[in-house]
Design a protein around this motif. Structure first.
Motif, PDB file in Angstrom:
ATOM      1  N   ILE A   1      -4.923   3.592   0.886  1.00 12.65           N
ATOM      2  CA  ILE A   1      -5.667   2.725   1.804  1.00 12.65           C
ATOM      3  C   ILE A   1      -7.131   2.623   1.386  1.00 12.65           C
ATOM      4  CG2 ILE A   1      -4.101   3.188   3.726  1.00 12.65           C
ATOM      5  CD1 ILE A   1      -6.282   5.065   4.870  1.00 12.65           C
ATOM      6  N   ASP A   2      -7.760   1.565   1.846  1.00 10.87           N
ATOM      7  CA  ASP A   2      -9.174   1.321   1.571  1.00 10.87           C
ATOM      8  C   ASP A   2      -9.838   0.866   2.875  1.00 10.87           C
ATOM      9  OD1 ASP A   2     -11.601   0.917   0.379  1.00 10.87           O
ATOM     10  OD2 ASP A   2     -10.989  -0.847  -0.771  1.00 10.87           O
ATOM     11  N   PRO A   3     -10.036   1.820   3.806  1.00 10.36           N
ATOM     12  CA  PRO A   3     -10.611   1.444   5.097  1.00 10.36           C
ATOM     13  C   PRO A   3     -12.066   0.998   4.967  1.00 10.36           C
ATOM     14  CG  PRO A   3     -10.344   3.833   4.940  1.00 10.36           C
ATOM     15  CD  PRO A   3      -9.778   3.240   3.685  1.00 10.36           C
TER      16      PRO A   3
ATOM     17  N   GLU B   1     -11.883   4.897  -0.223  1.00 13.02           N
ATOM     18  CA  GLU B   1     -10.511   4.640  -0.623  1.00 13.02           C
ATOM     19  C   GLU B   1      -9.798   5.984  -0.755  1.00 13.02           C
ATOM     20  OE1 GLU B   1      -8.557   2.371  -4.414  1.00 13.02           O
ATOM     21  OE2 GLU B   1     -10.561   1.755  -3.759  1.00 13.02           O
TER      22      GLU B   1
ATOM     23  N   ARG C   1       0.790  -1.235   0.000  1.00 16.88           N
ATOM     24  CA  ARG C   1       0.000   0.000   0.000  1.00 16.88           C
ATOM     25  C   ARG C   1       0.823   1.286   0.000  1.00 16.88           C
ATOM     26  NH1 ARG C   1      -2.227  -4.005   2.250  1.00 16.88           N
ATOM     27  NH2 ARG C   1      -1.431  -3.785   4.332  1.00 16.88           N
TER      28      ARG C   1
ATOM     29  N   ALA D   1       0.561   6.405   1.518  1.00 20.25           N
ATOM     30  CA  ALA D   1      -0.002   5.063   1.321  1.00 20.25           C
ATOM     31  C   ALA D   1      -1.402   5.184   0.731  1.00 20.25           C
ATOM     32  CB  ALA D   1      -0.062   4.318   2.642  1.00 20.25           C
TER      33      ALA D   1
END
Length: 137
Positions: free
Chosen positions: A51-53, A58, A33, A49
């Protein structure tokens, strides 16, 4: 709170593996990531980074971190400020055969998501192994 550790054998001599890991610009090649790492002077690094929490869209996140290269003993220490007290250490040692290394990682975090942390360590070690061995071919 948790302390985690793992290790892997890498088919690259210790000096070469340590040189690769010591170059902060290589971080995005092996850290999942991570899309960029920019040295800022001293031990400070700016990292970004993707990220896709699960509870948010995203996104790209940029933050400050620190990395210390410890030549004696071939170690790298790192950390990131924040609520999880995230810091760790990589150590490069000779492997069981000529031309190989044993790479160990230790991580401390206040995060309690142990399974995710263990998976992340495995993913990072596999990423390092693949990136360094590919760079050597």
């Amino acid at each position: 709170m948790g302390d985690y550790d793992n290790s892997i054998t890498v088919a690259v001599p210790p000096a070469r593996l340590f040189a690769y890991l010591s170059d902060v610009k290589n971080l995005p090649h092996y850290m999942p990531r991570l899309t960029s790492a920019r040295p800022e002077g001293g031990d400070r690094v700016t990292v970004t980074a993707h990220i896709d929490p699960p509870d948010a869209p995203e996104q790209d996140v940029t933050s400050e971190a620190w990395i210390r290269v410890v030549e004696e003993g071939r170690s790298l220490e790192w950390g990131a400020p924040g609520p999880h007290d995230y810091h760790g250490r990589l150590h490069v040692a000779p492997g069981d055969s000529d031309g190989s290394s044993r790479l160990s990682v230790e991580l401390h975090t206040e995060s309690t998501e142990g399974g995710q942390v263990d998976h992340g360590l495995e993913e990072a070690l596999e990423g390092i192994k693949h990136a360094v061995e590919s760079a050597e071919s």
